[in-house]
Write an enzyme that holds these catalytic residues in place. Structure first.
Site, short mmCIF file in Angstrom:
data_model
loop_
_atom_site.label_atom_id
_atom_site.label_comp_id
_atom_site.label_asym_id
_atom_site.label_seq_id
_atom_site.Cartn_x
_atom_site.Cartn_y
_atom_site.Cartn_z
N LYS A 29 0.82 -1.22 0.00
CA LYS A 29 0.00 0.00 0.00
C LYS A 29 0.85 1.27 0.00
CE LYS A 29 -0.62 0.15 5.05
NZ LYS A 29 0.07 1.39 5.31
N THR A 30 2.01 1.24 0.69
CA THR A 30 2.85 2.45 0.73
C THR A 30 3.37 2.79 -0.65
OG1 THR A 30 3.49 1.83 2.98
CG2 THR A 30 4.78 3.55 1.92
N ASP A 214 -3.65 7.39 4.76
CA ASP A 214 -3.18 6.03 5.01
C ASP A 214 -3.86 5.48 6.27
OD1 ASP A 214 -1.71 3.72 4.78
OD2 ASP A 214 0.09 4.53 5.71
N GLU A 215 -3.97 4.16 6.39
CA GLU A 215 -4.54 3.49 7.58
C GLU A 215 -5.92 4.08 7.93
OE1 GLU A 215 -3.16 0.93 8.50
OE2 GLU A 215 -0.98 1.04 8.47
N GLN A 245 -7.65 -5.05 9.68
CA GLN A 245 -6.55 -4.66 10.56
C GLN A 245 -6.93 -3.51 11.47
OE1 GLN A 245 -2.36 -5.04 9.02
NE2 GLN A 245 -3.39 -5.01 7.04
N ARG A 599 2.06 -11.06 10.25
CA ARG A 599 3.42 -10.49 10.41
C ARG A 599 4.46 -11.49 9.92
NH1 ARG A 599 1.96 -6.28 9.64
NH2 ARG A 599 -0.04 -7.30 9.40
#
Length: 664
Positions: A29-30, A214-215, A245, A599
């Site tokens: 996503k970044t 973002d987020e 998330q 993770r």
């Protein structure tokens, strides 16, 4: 653009209206956000200073800015990449007159706010202030949901509600008197300003033509409204988020904000990023199977081209000590067999208290480790002392700072003197510093009056030095005048401890000096920048060593990845947490488990104890319901003799091979 997959390219190129990028864990996503900023500048002709990208942590904002800078070079000049709270602070600073704020306003951190609420409770109700923490959380929730004090009072239905609402009302009045804001005000005040003064909102809408967030699943009500206000009718908006998330409901996050976008922006386009570049297919299958038990507005399935990978292991342990010993032994054994580094391993847990036995086991076995979530740099007493002096230098009306340092080091300004000064300040409707200027004979006993005047005149002198020379010169003069180093020697258990603490003070002064020089900030701006930086990160811990096992909570692990992950305490009462079970909030706990699983890049091991000591007695433990929700065919259970002779033989051969390589 050639480095992006088809869905990522679609997200970058879409500029015809508002866009939701539903980005699964590890889906890049970044890259989408940074490439989209570059696309807006290079291909769409939007000036970088008309673009803002916001996220939740300073670390994420720094990384994003660095990556955009590498792509655009000088083309990134003027681009805003910040946290939500930094954006709010910029708006407040530029519009402070409309908000009734004087220059040099203070930002209260959590401890400042709690102490103020405690003082108000004692002053107003004669209570001991034990409820300050609970009331502080309630006020924070009200602010995040944009409930004003008058509305909270009107909606109160019980004595407890009324106590909290009245405290909120009094707290706001006190902040205004101190020319101060708290952390939640940095978002709340801009939304109220924009709501009541449309001409100011229009100015900001004309300044920012495109907004990237973002987020997004972590936004609260105030943050969501701020986004809607800035975007307006132009629709220049890309938000990136993952409802699976969303693990911060306890601090006001509302994952439903993702689905609200469809109501507020009917033309919303949705692009799903489902290809994961991090984990093996077996890990992703387990994550998908687990999270499918939650209700979803948006369906997605993570997939990977990295192969199936190893089965997921579940270790049954006799008790918590056995769990700690086994996990550490497993890491050492795996490292030897696979010739990996300690830095490839992470141990994750639901609560900080679970790390204690693991730490001891790692220490006893000589395994280097790094524990995330250390003491905040700004939470250290020596740093809070000097920051209080600095806050008082730039804002003479900061009563909290005045009270903290009036007797640090000791000046024989006793509680009765300060109490009398406070009463006089209230009568005169001025701050404690303002009251010092108005003091006359007879108001206080002569000795106290003399000391207060000396203290006040000395502060004024330091203020002049800071204004005439560099701010750092004034601070260094301040430290010499109060002989703070000697004060630390008196307080500390040894000279080494005092030296380390003074080193923290020097680091603080150097940081302010560097901020003022590098970013051409005034002293008050530099101090507020440092306060805000700490409020956002809440820790300034030492960097992890290059080869350490990482220990952290599941919450702290979000956004990170490790080749080999251990999740300990997979039991009812731990994960899901007992409080969440009682409050029927299993969905968020399941999302937390999902975050932990995703993770892992190569291997995932989960452990549980059959018994644990609680409150002095040993109690049986029940396996987490989440283990039963994972695909059974992908789990290998250990403990109780499940390992086959073939598996043991293969493991022994790998260990022997590792030993030979070690001594070769």
């Amino acid at each position: 653009m050639t480095q992006l997959n088809p869905r990522q390219r679609e997200a970058v190129r879409y500029i015809d209206g508002p866009l939701l990028v539903l980005a699964g864990a590890g889906s890049g996503k970044t890259s989408v956000i940074t490439r989209k900023i570059a696309y807006l500048v290079e291909q769409c002709g939007i000036d970088a200073k008309r673009i803002a990208a916001v996220t939740f942590t300073n670390k994420a904002a720094r990384e994003m800015k660095e990556r955009v800078g590498k792509i655009l070079g000088n083309g990134a000049d003027g681009l805003t990449v910040s946290t939500f709270h930094q954006l709010g602070l910029n708006i407040i600073r530029r519009e402070r007159k409309h908000l009734g704020l004087k220059n040099g306003f203070s930002i209260f951190d959590g401890e400042d706010s709690k102490n103020l609420i405690k003082d108000l409770l004692i002053q107003e109700h004669g209570s001991d202030g034990d409820q300050a923490g609970t009331i502080q959380q309630r006020i924070s929730n009200w602010k995040n949901d944009r409930v004003l004090p008058e509305e909270a009072v009107a909606a109160a239905t019980s004595p407890a509600d009324m106590l909290c609402a009245q405290a909120y009302l009094r707290y706001r009045r006190a902040l205004k008197a101190y020319n101060a804001l708290d952390f939640d005000d940095l978002i709340l005040l801009p939304t109220i300003l924009f709501e009541h003064q449309p001409e100011i909102l229009e100015k900001w809408q004309n300044q920012l033509h495109y907004l990237l967030v973002d987020e997004y699943q972590d936004t609260n009500s105030s943050q969501y409204l701020l986004v809607r206000q800035i975007v307006g009718l132009r629709g220049g908006l890309t938000v990136v988020g993952d409802d699976d998330q969303s693990i911060y409901a306890w601090r006001g996050a509302r994952p439903e904000n993702l689905s609200l976008l469809q109501e507020d922006f009917p033309a919303l386009k949705i692009v799903k990023l489902e290809q994961n570049y991090r984990s093996t297919s077996r890990i992703l299958k387990a994550a998908n199977t687990l999270i499918a038990n939650n209700e979803h507005v948006f369906e997605k399935q993570l997939w990977s081209e990295l192969g199936m990978g190893d089965p997921l292991r579940v270790m049954r342990c006799a008790n918590e000590q056995d769990e700690a010993d086994q996990v550490v032994a497993e890491i050492q054994d795996h490292k030897l067999r696979k010739r990996t580094r300690y830095g490839d391993y992470a141990i994750l847990y639901r609560g900080n208290h679970q790390s204690r036995l693991i730490e001891l086991a790692l220490q006893q076995n000589g395994v280097p480790y790094h524990l995330s979530g250390g003491t905040s740099f700004f939470a250290r007493n020596e740093v809070k002392d000097i920051m209080a002096y600095l806050r008082l230098l730039v804002n003479a009306d900061d009563d909290n700072a005045f009270l903290r340092i009036a007797n640090v080091p000791r000046r024989k300004l006793g509680a009765s003197t300060l109490e009398a000064l406070g009463e006089f300040a209230n009568e005169q409707h001025v701050s404690l510093s303002g009251a010092c200027e108005r003091l006359s004979e007879g108001v206080l006993p002569e000795a106290g009056l003399k000391r207060l005047r000396e203290f006040h005149h000395w502060l004024e002198q330091i203020r002049r030095i800071s204004a005439e020379k560099s701010g750092a010169d004034g601070i260094r003069q301040l430290l010499r005048d109060i002989d703070y180093e000697d004060w630390l020697l008196q307080l500390s258990s040894s000279e080494d401890v005092a030296e380390r603490r003074m080193g923290n003070v020097y680091f603080l002064v150097d940081s302010i000096d560097r901020l003022m020089r590098d970013e051409e900030l005034a002293l008050d701006e530099a101090i507020n920048r440092l306060i805000l930086r700490d409020l956002l990160e809440q820790q300034d811990e030492e960097e992890a060593g290059p080869d350490c096992v990482q220990l952290m909570t599941l919450h702290a692990s979000k956004g990170l990845e490790f080749p080999h992950v251990y999740i300990i305490g997979m039991e009812e009462g731990f994960l899901p947490h007992r409080v969440s079970v009682e409050e029927d909030n299993i969905a968020e706990e399941r999302r937390l488990a999902y975050v932990g699983i995703t993770r892992a890049r190569e291997t995932l091991t989960m452990s549980l104890a059959e018994r644990r000591r609680q409150y002095g007695e040993t109690v049986p433990c029940e396996p987490s319901r989440f283990l039963a929700e994972l695909p059974e065919e992908d789990l290998v259970w250990q403990g109780g003799g499940e390992a086959t002779p073939e598996a043991n033989q293969e493991r022994a051969a790998e260990t022997l091979s590792g030993l030979k390589a070690l001594f070769a």
